[in-house]
Design a protein around this motif. Structure first.
Motif, PDB file in Angstrom:
ATOM      1  N   VAL A 105       0.833  -1.203   0.000  1.00 60.35           N
ATOM      2  CA  VAL A 105       0.000   0.000   0.000  1.00 60.35           C
ATOM      3  C   VAL A 105       0.867   1.252   0.000  1.00 60.35           C
ATOM      4  O   VAL A 105       0.435   2.332  -0.405  1.00 60.35           O
ATOM      5  CB  VAL A 105      -0.953  -0.018   1.221  1.00 60.35           C
ATOM      6  N   ARG A 106       2.138   1.111   0.403  1.00 61.04           N
ATOM      7  CA  ARG A 106       3.060   2.239   0.470  1.00 61.04           C
ATOM      8  C   ARG A 106       3.664   2.613  -0.894  1.00 61.04           C
ATOM      9  O   ARG A 106       4.312   3.662  -1.009  1.00 61.04           O
ATOM     10  CB  ARG A 106       4.206   1.901   1.432  1.00 61.04           C
ATOM     11  N   VAL A 107       3.500   1.774  -1.894  1.00 64.87           N
ATOM     12  CA  VAL A 107       4.180   1.998  -3.171  1.00 64.87           C
ATOM     13  C   VAL A 107       3.893   3.379  -3.763  1.00 64.87           C
ATOM     14  O   VAL A 107       4.831   4.106  -4.136  1.00 64.87           O
ATOM     15  CB  VAL A 107       3.825   0.879  -4.171  1.00 64.87           C
ATOM     16  N   PRO A 108       2.627   3.801  -3.889  1.00 61.13           N
ATOM     17  CA  PRO A 108       2.402   5.134  -4.468  1.00 61.13           C
ATOM     18  C   PRO A 108       3.095   6.249  -3.687  1.00 61.13           C
ATOM     19  O   PRO A 108       3.642   7.190  -4.294  1.00 61.13           O
ATOM     20  CB  PRO A 108       0.871   5.283  -4.409  1.00 61.13           C
ATOM     21  N   ARG A 109       3.094   6.134  -2.368  1.00 67.78           N
ATOM     22  CA  ARG A 109       3.733   7.173  -1.556  1.00 67.78           C
ATOM     23  C   ARG A 109       5.242   7.146  -1.723  1.00 67.78           C
ATOM     24  O   ARG A 109       5.884   8.198  -1.830  1.00 67.78           O
ATOM     25  CB  ARG A 109       3.354   6.987  -0.083  1.00 67.78           C
ATOM     26  N   TYR A 110       5.850   5.970  -1.759  1.00 64.95           N
ATOM     27  CA  TYR A 110       7.299   5.876  -1.971  1.00 64.95           C
ATOM     28  C   TYR A 110       7.693   6.509  -3.302  1.00 64.95           C
ATOM     29  O   TYR A 110       8.691   7.243  -3.389  1.00 64.95           O
ATOM     30  CB  TYR A 110       7.732   4.412  -1.954  1.00 64.95           C
ATOM     31  N   TYR A 166      -6.650  12.586   7.248  1.00 67.40           N
ATOM     32  CA  TYR A 166      -6.262  12.980   5.889  1.00 67.40           C
ATOM     33  C   TYR A 166      -7.059  14.127   5.298  1.00 67.40           C
ATOM     34  O   TYR A 166      -6.687  14.655   4.244  1.00 67.40           O
ATOM     35  CB  TYR A 166      -6.396  11.783   4.945  1.00 67.40           C
ATOM     36  N   GLY A 167      -8.157  14.522   5.925  1.00 70.37           N
ATOM     37  CA  GLY A 167      -9.021  15.503   5.287  1.00 70.37           C
ATOM     38  C   GLY A 167      -9.722  14.883   4.093  1.00 70.37           C
ATOM     39  O   GLY A 167      -9.971  13.677   4.057  1.00 70.37           O
ATOM     40  N   GLU A 168     -10.031  15.664   3.087  1.00 70.04           N
ATOM     41  CA  GLU A 168     -10.716  15.145   1.902  1.00 70.04           C
ATOM     42  C   GLU A 168      -9.721  14.420   0.991  1.00 70.04           C
ATOM     43  O   GLU A 168      -8.577  14.851   0.832  1.00 70.04           O
ATOM     44  CB  GLU A 168     -11.391  16.280   1.139  1.00 70.04           C
ATOM     45  N   TYR A 169     -10.170  13.323   0.360  1.00 70.39           N
ATOM     46  CA  TYR A 169      -9.338  12.587  -0.575  1.00 70.39           C
ATOM     47  C   TYR A 169     -10.223  11.825  -1.551  1.00 70.39           C
ATOM     48  O   TYR A 169     -11.400  11.577  -1.286  1.00 70.39           O
ATOM     49  CB  TYR A 169      -8.404  11.608   0.155  1.00 70.39           C
ATOM     50  N   GLY A 170      -9.650  11.468  -2.698  1.00 71.27           N
ATOM     51  CA  GLY A 170     -10.373  10.711  -3.707  1.00 71.27           C
ATOM     52  C   GLY A 170     -10.347   9.228  -3.417  1.00 71.27           C
ATOM     53  O   GLY A 170      -9.664   8.758  -2.502  1.00 71.27           O
ATOM     54  N   GLN A 171     -11.073   8.462  -4.239  1.00 73.48           N
ATOM     55  CA  GLN A 171     -11.142   7.022  -4.023  1.00 73.48           C
ATOM     56  C   GLN A 171      -9.772   6.381  -4.184  1.00 73.48           C
ATOM     57  O   GLN A 171      -9.413   5.463  -3.453  1.00 73.48           O
ATOM     58  CB  GLN A 171     -12.137   6.378  -4.995  1.00 73.48           C
ATOM     59  N   THR A 172      -8.998   6.835  -5.160  1.00 77.75           N
ATOM     60  CA  THR A 172      -7.629   6.388  -5.330  1.00 77.75           C
ATOM     61  C   THR A 172      -6.720   7.604  -5.344  1.00 77.75           C
ATOM     62  O   THR A 172      -7.173   8.734  -5.450  1.00 77.75           O
ATOM     63  CB  THR A 172      -7.448   5.596  -6.640  1.00 77.75           C
ATOM     64  N   PRO A 202      -9.510  -3.581  -3.681  1.00 74.84           N
ATOM     65  CA  PRO A 202      -9.525  -3.059  -5.060  1.00 74.84           C
ATOM     66  C   PRO A 202      -8.943  -1.653  -5.175  1.00 74.84           C
ATOM     67  O   PRO A 202      -8.253  -1.343  -6.153  1.00 74.84           O
ATOM     68  CB  PRO A 202     -11.018  -3.095  -5.421  1.00 74.84           C
ATOM     69  N   ASP A 203      -9.205  -0.797  -4.181  1.00 76.28           N
ATOM     70  CA  ASP A 203      -8.678   0.568  -4.241  1.00 76.28           C
ATOM     71  C   ASP A 203      -7.154   0.585  -4.128  1.00 76.28           C
ATOM     72  O   ASP A 203      -6.469   1.362  -4.813  1.00 76.28           O
ATOM     73  CB  ASP A 203      -9.295   1.423  -3.132  1.00 76.28           C
ATOM     74  N   THR A 204      -6.601  -0.259  -3.255  1.00 77.58           N
ATOM     75  CA  THR A 204      -5.150  -0.344  -3.121  1.00 77.58           C
ATOM     76  C   THR A 204      -4.526  -0.822  -4.420  1.00 77.58           C
ATOM     77  O   THR A 204      -3.540  -0.247  -4.909  1.00 77.58           O
ATOM     78  CB  THR A 204      -4.771  -1.296  -1.976  1.00 77.58           C
ATOM     79  N   TRP A 205      -5.086  -1.863  -4.998  1.00 82.00           N
ATOM     80  CA  TRP A 205      -4.566  -2.414  -6.241  1.00 82.00           C
ATOM     81  C   TRP A 205      -4.684  -1.383  -7.367  1.00 82.00           C
ATOM     82  O   TRP A 205      -3.755  -1.211  -8.168  1.00 82.00           O
ATOM     83  CB  TRP A 205      -5.305  -3.696  -6.578  1.00 82.00           C
ATOM     84  N   ALA A 206      -5.797  -0.656  -7.408  1.00 77.85           N
ATOM     85  CA  ALA A 206      -5.980   0.366  -8.436  1.00 77.85           C
ATOM     86  C   ALA A 206      -4.941   1.473  -8.302  1.00 77.85           C
ATOM     87  O   ALA A 206      -4.424   1.987  -9.309  1.00 77.85           O
ATOM     88  CB  ALA A 206      -7.389   0.949  -8.356  1.00 77.85           C
ATOM     89  N   SER A 207      -4.610   1.854  -7.084  1.00 75.58           N
ATOM     90  CA  SER A 207      -3.603   2.899  -6.864  1.00 75.58           C
ATOM     91  C   SER A 207      -2.232   2.443  -7.333  1.00 75.58           C
ATOM     92  O   SER A 207      -1.467   3.220  -7.931  1.00 75.58           O
ATOM     93  CB  SER A 207      -3.550   3.269  -5.382  1.00 75.58           C
TER      94      SER A 207
END
Length: 362
Positions: A53-58, A222-228, A343-348
């Protein structure tokens, strides 16, 4: 609340795909594989908060220059059985193992070692480093902080003052290693990240709003955020709570003192002058063989573990577990059946791969 749905990805497929993503981001093959293996290892152990789940942030941090590829930790102080290293903001999965390898080598030489690491990128699941020491026959204790990252409210407060400040201990008993590994926050920030991506819901009291109301809603952090897409804790008004009321808060305080202030890497805050966050870690390694009690330690330790686990279970069919048992069982299950991702993690993750021109697994 309904249980989240999951996609199961074979471990080998996921490991190769994540490595390809980091190669696409500019890391060499060896570093990419290190990052991928470590993140996958966290998922296999059931610590999804520190997994893929950390991949997009890294990738985001790397692209922003907050974490650097191809770094070698610099030795700042070397006193034989103690040393201080500067990670130079390299990927944590590169520079933290360098510090751990040094600590293990020195403890095997001297019987004990104290190694500090500062200015490391996110080092991931700290239990991984305790397990490395166990494989060398060493006891280890690790205090970790995140300089420049304020996420957790102290006991009695609502404003952020601590990082999630992980703590880990590894004990090498024959056939029965013990690994204690937890964040001093009630939940790791990564668990809030997982929940925000459709994963397991947070406890209703995991977070706290500025007015003192307790919350289990990731928007508090996090405040407001999108689905991915990325999540930024800076956008939220609330905080994570420390575990165990004053006890977890006190342990977090000491992680900041030892891993942050003592190493010279800095504490969680104030953060105004910092452009990036970085992990600090202070690790102690002890050799039972050098201590002169290895045989007694193994015999007494194993007997004590057996006695503790023989306790009558509070819930039928749910035996008492030792630290590390749940992770071992989860690892076996996920290696056999695949790693569950929402699904959301995989989509990200797929979105990051597309951005970098990395094809998805077939």
């Amino acid at each position: 609340m309904a249980e989240p749905s999951y996609i199961r990805i074979p471990a080998a497929t996921l490991e190769a795909f994540i490595a390809a993503i980091f190669e696409g981001a500019g890391c060499d093959a060896a570093e990419s594989r290190r990052i991928s293996t470590h993140l996958l290892g966290a998922n296999l152990a059931g610590h999804d908060s520190h997994g893929v789940v950390r991949v997009p942030r890294y990738v985001e941090w790397h692209q922003a220059g907050f974490v650097l590829k191809g770094q070698t930790a610099e030795v700042v102080t070397d006193g034989g059985c103690f040393a201080l290293l500067d990670g130079r903001f390299g990927f944590g999965q590169t520079v933290a193992p360098q510090a751990v390898e040094l600590g293990i080598a020195r403890a095997l030489q001297h019987g004990i070692a104290v190694v500090g690491l500062r200015n490391a990128g996110h080092i991931g699941r700290v239990g991984d480093y305790a397990e490395a020491a166990i494989r060398a026959g060493l006891i280890s204790v690790h205090f970790v902080n995140v300089a420049g990252s304020v996420l957790v409210a102290p006991f009695g407060g609502t404003e952020r003052r601590f990082s999630t400040a992980p703590f880990s201990v590894g004990v090498p008993l024959p056939g029965r290693p013990l690994v204690l590994d937890f964040a001093t926050s009630l939940v790791a920030e990564g668990k809030v990240l997982v929940a925000s991506n459709g994963g397991k819901a947070l406890p209703a009291d995991a977070l706290i709003e500025p007015d003192g109301r307790l919350s289990g809603d990731p928007h508090t952090l996090y405040g407001e955020y999108g689905q991915t897409g990325p999540r930024n804790p800076a956008n939220g008004a609330g905080a994570i709570r420390a575990f165990g009321e004053h006890k977890g808060s006190g342990l977090a305080f000491m992680c900041e003192m030892l891993a942050g202030a003592l190493t010279g890497g800095g504490t969680s805050g104030p953060v105004e002058a910092r452009g990036r966050i970085a992990n600090g870690m202070l690790s102690f390694y002890v050799s039972p063989r050098h201590f002169g009690t290895e045989a007694e330690f193994h015999a007494t330790g194993r007997a004590y573990v057996d006695w503790v686990l023989a306790s009558n279970p509070a819930s039928p069919g749910e035996p008492v577990l030792a630290p590390g048992d749940r992770e071992a069982a989860t690892r076996a299950e996920r290696l056999a059946n695949g790693v569950p991702l929402t699904p959301d993690t995989w989509a990200s993750i797929l979105a990051v791969a597309r951005q970098l021109g990395v094809p998805a697994p077939g």
